[in-house]
Design a protein around this motif. Structure first.
Motif, short mmCIF file in Angstrom:
data_model
loop_
_atom_site.label_atom_id
_atom_site.label_comp_id
_atom_site.label_asym_id
_atom_site.label_seq_id
_atom_site.Cartn_x
_atom_site.Cartn_y
_atom_site.Cartn_z
N VAL A 66 0.84 -1.20 0.00
CA VAL A 66 0.00 0.00 0.00
C VAL A 66 0.88 1.24 0.00
CG1 VAL A 66 -1.71 1.30 1.31
CG2 VAL A 66 -1.89 -1.18 1.16
N GLN A 67 1.97 1.19 0.79
CA GLN A 67 2.89 2.34 0.81
C GLN A 67 3.53 2.55 -0.56
OE1 GLN A 67 5.41 0.98 3.97
NE2 GLN A 67 3.70 0.96 5.41
N ILE A 68 3.94 1.45 -1.18
CA ILE A 68 4.55 1.57 -2.51
C ILE A 68 3.57 2.16 -3.51
CG2 ILE A 68 5.48 0.25 -4.46
CD1 ILE A 68 6.72 -1.67 -2.42
N PHE A 69 2.31 1.67 -3.49
CA PHE A 69 1.28 2.20 -4.39
C PHE A 69 1.06 3.69 -4.12
CE2 PHE A 69 -1.38 -1.43 -6.35
CZ PHE A 69 -0.22 -2.13 -6.61
N TRP A 70 1.07 4.06 -2.87
CA TRP A 70 0.85 5.46 -2.54
C TRP A 70 1.96 6.32 -3.16
CZ3 TRP A 70 2.66 9.90 -0.34
CH2 TRP A 70 1.70 10.86 0.01
N PHE A 71 3.20 5.87 -2.97
CA PHE A 71 4.31 6.67 -3.50
C PHE A 71 4.33 6.66 -5.03
CE2 PHE A 71 6.16 6.20 0.79
CZ PHE A 71 6.38 7.55 1.03
N TYR A 72 3.82 5.61 -5.64
CA TYR A 72 3.88 5.51 -7.09
C TYR A 72 2.72 6.24 -7.77
CZ TYR A 72 4.90 3.54 -11.68
OH TYR A 72 5.22 3.40 -13.00
N PHE A 73 1.52 6.08 -7.21
CA PHE A 73 0.34 6.63 -7.88
C PHE A 73 -0.09 7.98 -7.30
CE2 PHE A 73 -0.25 2.00 -8.59
CZ PHE A 73 -0.14 2.03 -9.98
N ALA A 74 0.08 8.17 -5.99
CA ALA A 74 -0.44 9.39 -5.36
C ALA A 74 0.62 10.47 -5.20
CB ALA A 74 -1.04 9.04 -3.99
N PHE A 75 1.79 10.07 -4.74
CA PHE A 75 2.84 11.03 -4.41
C PHE A 75 3.25 11.92 -5.58
CE2 PHE A 75 7.37 11.84 -2.95
CZ PHE A 75 7.00 12.78 -2.02
N PRO A 76 3.33 11.39 -6.83
CA PRO A 76 3.78 12.22 -7.96
C PRO A 76 2.92 13.46 -8.16
CG PRO A 76 3.79 9.93 -8.58
CD PRO A 76 3.13 9.99 -7.25
N ILE A 77 1.64 13.37 -7.79
CA ILE A 77 0.76 14.53 -7.97
C ILE A 77 1.17 15.65 -7.01
CG2 ILE A 77 -1.64 15.30 -7.86
CD1 ILE A 77 -2.45 12.42 -8.51
#
Lengths: 258, 221, 225
Positions: free
Chosen positions: B71-82
């Motif tokens: 979940v952390q990885i997905f957050w950094f990959y999909f959410a963080f870039p925004i």
């Protein structure tokens, strides 16, 4: 007709790796015997006792219980002791440990009925009746529903005695039953053991209580270096020892009053 | 049914697997170094006498210990870039997730190790005039690290296994390359078996080392 | 500055709930099979027979030292070819996490069993019990009590590991979150809320573990890791 020994021990040996702890022991245990075993630590006295109900598997010699020699001989190797045979013998040779080893997850009554129920498949009510009788004998009938953690050391050891007695063994082994107790609790346990001896039960006990051995035992064994150095009535072994090692051992225990 | 195993088709693509292994080792190295360093800092902060250090460290540790690393990885990959003003690569996102997660777990190891040292050591340090920082660096940590070795090695093994999660966001690690080979060659059995064995062969000797360490700890010291 | 907007998440919250149910389902399934299998593996590994101890040891070590995602891919993509069965994401996940967690549970069982004092074995044998009887009546009941914290901790780890099923399209919480993020173009809100849901569930469970541990510590019972 002669009386048959309960236990006949011939040439008993036990070694751990290259350490020979028992180096050939012969003994006949007769019905009604109360045999005290003395000796310094490391003399092999506890190992000897533990071999008799096969807590330790002997590496040499034979043990005959009630006319049956335990295990099967093998050429060039120590006897083979099948587990099923040993569980039979252990029910007839009860043992009380220095550290009590009560089952902490069972009540006092549960501890005493466990062997009857699980091993001897006795029904619940008969098992509880005989268990309560044994608890009465050791003076703890009112503690039947307590858990072991609520008992004093002396009470724990008395429960352990009742647990062993419940299986109606024909020989009781006591392995330093009072060594783990506070001094003020030793008396109550010794009294229970003496009561059992007075009933004429056969027993062997490893102990440091020389005075108790003198008053209760009918034979005393002194062990050193894995063999019996001296054996005889307490009067003889404790008051007039012949063996130099026995004399030296008793000299260190002179504080005991007979 | 009789399946005919054919490892030749995997061997043909060994160059791709090699790339995957290098990438796996790269992300492992980053996460091991960054995770343990940050973990030590967090462990010290968690143990600090200053509340403004202790509380944020505690929150960080609890949050990252109690959420799944994927979940952390997905957050950094999909959410963080925004939110971030810069590009986030798959390697960066996966490394961030695994590092923060490992930091939280190793912080607890460091904290436990430091607290396991007898308070008498602190007193002895203070008695000869050492300061907190000196006692920690010269007296406490050297003893604590020895005790923590089995737990830290285990953490390292966990991190190595965790790196496979990077393949879920298409980072070209060993598992991802195997997946490519399997889809090109239609030989998933051989491809995934080779990868499983590779991990076992790499990690099992280290596991044995932790057993030896644990046994040595249990015996002496 | 980014404008947070949680309405898309709230409007589709039922998707996330279904995902949480999916997560709990796969966790529960893996527990139901993993615990008994773990006990079986532990007993085999402790068995005096080498024929049982060695294979059990190998299974335990193999599944503990290979990444669960590799195992999942193997069971999902490779096993159906070998065994000619219809593989679904749920079945692959159930097989993987049952075996994987059983390997870890086996070590918990083993640690608990070997932590029981020798005297308990001796007392059981002294009243004539055989090894299986002593294990069942005397050793395991005491060992299991000591293992409770380690078990719960392992179960929490299991729940976190189940997020991997999202990669083979099983509709767990993470998978649903990913779907929702793509549908609503609101990945920040969706993944943040998802992380918080996991945090609340898992942190709640670990608080329970700490409570149990404290209770056991007060009653003087030791625990094993």
């Amino acid at each position: 007709m002669s009386i048959e020994p309960i236990l006949t021990i011939r040439g008993l040996e036990k070694s751990f790796a290259d350490n020979d702890v028992l180096r050939g022991i012969d003994l006949d245990v007769m019905p009604g015997d109360c045999i005290a075993i003395l000796g310094a630590s490391g003399s092999g006295k506890s190992t000897f006792l533990r071999c008799l109900n096969f807590m330790e598997i002997p590496t040499g010699g034979e043990i005959t219980h009630a006319g049956t020699t335990i295990g099967t001989a093998r050429a060039g190797k120590p006897r083979h002791y099948p587990e099923t045979e040993l569980t039979q013998v252990r029910q007839k040779v009860g043992m009380v440990f220095q550290q009590f080893n009560l089952f902490p997850h069972m009540t006092v009554l549960g501890n005493v009925t466990e062997g009857l129920r699980t091993v001897q498949r006795m029904d619940k009510s008969s098992a509880e009746t005989s268990a309560r009788a044994e608890l009465t004998r050791v003076g703890l009938a009112e503690k039947a529903d307590e858990y072991p953690s609520r008992l004093s050391g002396g009470q724990k050891q008395r429960v352990a005695i009742a647990r062993a007695l419940a299986l109606a063994p024909d020989l009781m082994l006591f392995d330093e039953p009072t060594s783990a107790l506070d001094p003020e609790l030793v008396g109550e346990v010794l009294n229970v053991i003496r009561g059992i001896a007075d009933e004429g039960r056969t027993m062997m006990l490893v102990t440091h209580e020389v005075g108790f051995a003198y008053h209760v035992a009918n034979r005393v064994i002194f062990m050193a270096d894995g063999i019996i150095q001296e054996i005889g009535p307490p009067e003889q072994v404790l008051k007039n020892p012949q063996n130099a090692r026995t004399q030296a051992f008793l000299a260190r225990h002179k504080q005991f009053e007979f | 049914m009789d399946y005919v195993w054919d490892f030749g088709s995997v061997y043909e693509y060994r160059a791709a697997l090699w790339v995957g292994l290098i990438n796996t080792l790269r992300i492992f190295g980053i996460c091991l170094f960054a995770g343990l360093s940050l973990g030590l800092a967090m462990g010290l902060a968690r143990y600090s006498i200053r509340r403004w250090l202790r509380w944020p460290a505690a929150c960080f540790i609890e949050f990252f210990r109690n959420t799944p690393v994927l979940v952390q990885i997905f957050w950094f990959y999909f959410a963080f870039p925004i939110l971030a003003p810069f590009e986030i690569s798959a390697l960066m996102a996966a490394a961030l997730g695994i590092t923060l997660n490992s930091a939280a777990f190793s912080a607890e190891i460091f904290r436990g190790g430091i607290q396991s040292i007898d308070p008498g050591q602190w007193e002895a340090g203070r008695a000869i005039g050492m300061r907190y920082r000196e006692i920690m660096a010269r007296i406490i940590l050297p003893q604590a690290v020895r005790r923590m070795m089995p737990a830290l090695t285990n953490r390292g093994i966990e991190i190595f296994k965790m790196t496979t999660l990077a393949s879920a966001i298409a980072y070209a690690d060993l598992l991802h390359q195997a997946r490519l080979i399997a889809s090109v060659n239609f030989n998933p059995i051989e491809a995934y078996t080779v990868v499983a064995l590779a991990f076992f062969v790499i990690l099992y000797p280290i596991v044995r080392v932790t057993y030896v360490l644990e046994r040595r700890m249990a015996k002496g010291d | 500055m980014y404008e947070w907007d949680f309405s898309a998440v709230l409007d589709n919250s039922d998707l996330l709930w279904q995902g949480l149910v999916g997560t709990l389902t796969i966790t529960g399934t893996a527990l139901a099979f993993g615990l008994p299998l773990g006990l079986l593996l532990a007993l085999s590994r402790l068995s005096p027979s080498r024929w049982l101890a060695w294979p059990a040891g190998f299974v335990i070590e193999f599944f503990r030292t290979t990444p669960p995602l590799v195992q999942l891919f193997w069971f999902f993509f490779a096993l159906p070819i070998l065994m000619d069965i219809q593989m679904t994401p749920f079945l692959a996940a159930a097989i993987t996490f049952s075996i994987q967690s059983s390997a870890f549970f086996a070590e918990v069982f083993r640690a608990g069993i070997v932590s029981i004092e020798r005297g308990q074995w001796e007392a059981a044998r002294a009243i004539g019990m055989q090894r299986p009887q002593a294990m069942r009546r005397i050793i395991l009941p005491q060992a299991v009590k000591r293992m409770i914290p380690a078990f719960t901790e392992r179960s929490i780890e299991l729940m976190k590991t189940t997020t991997l099923v999202a990669t083979v399209s099983y509709a767990d919480l993470l998978y649903q979150a990913n779907e929702l993020a793509q549908k609503t173009f609101r990945p920040i809100e969706v993944f943040t809320v998802t992380a918080l849901i996991y945090f609340v569930v898992i942190f709640g469970l670990s608080l329970c573990v700490q409570g149990i541990e404290r209770r056991l510590a007060v009653s003087g019972d030791s625990t094993v890791r």
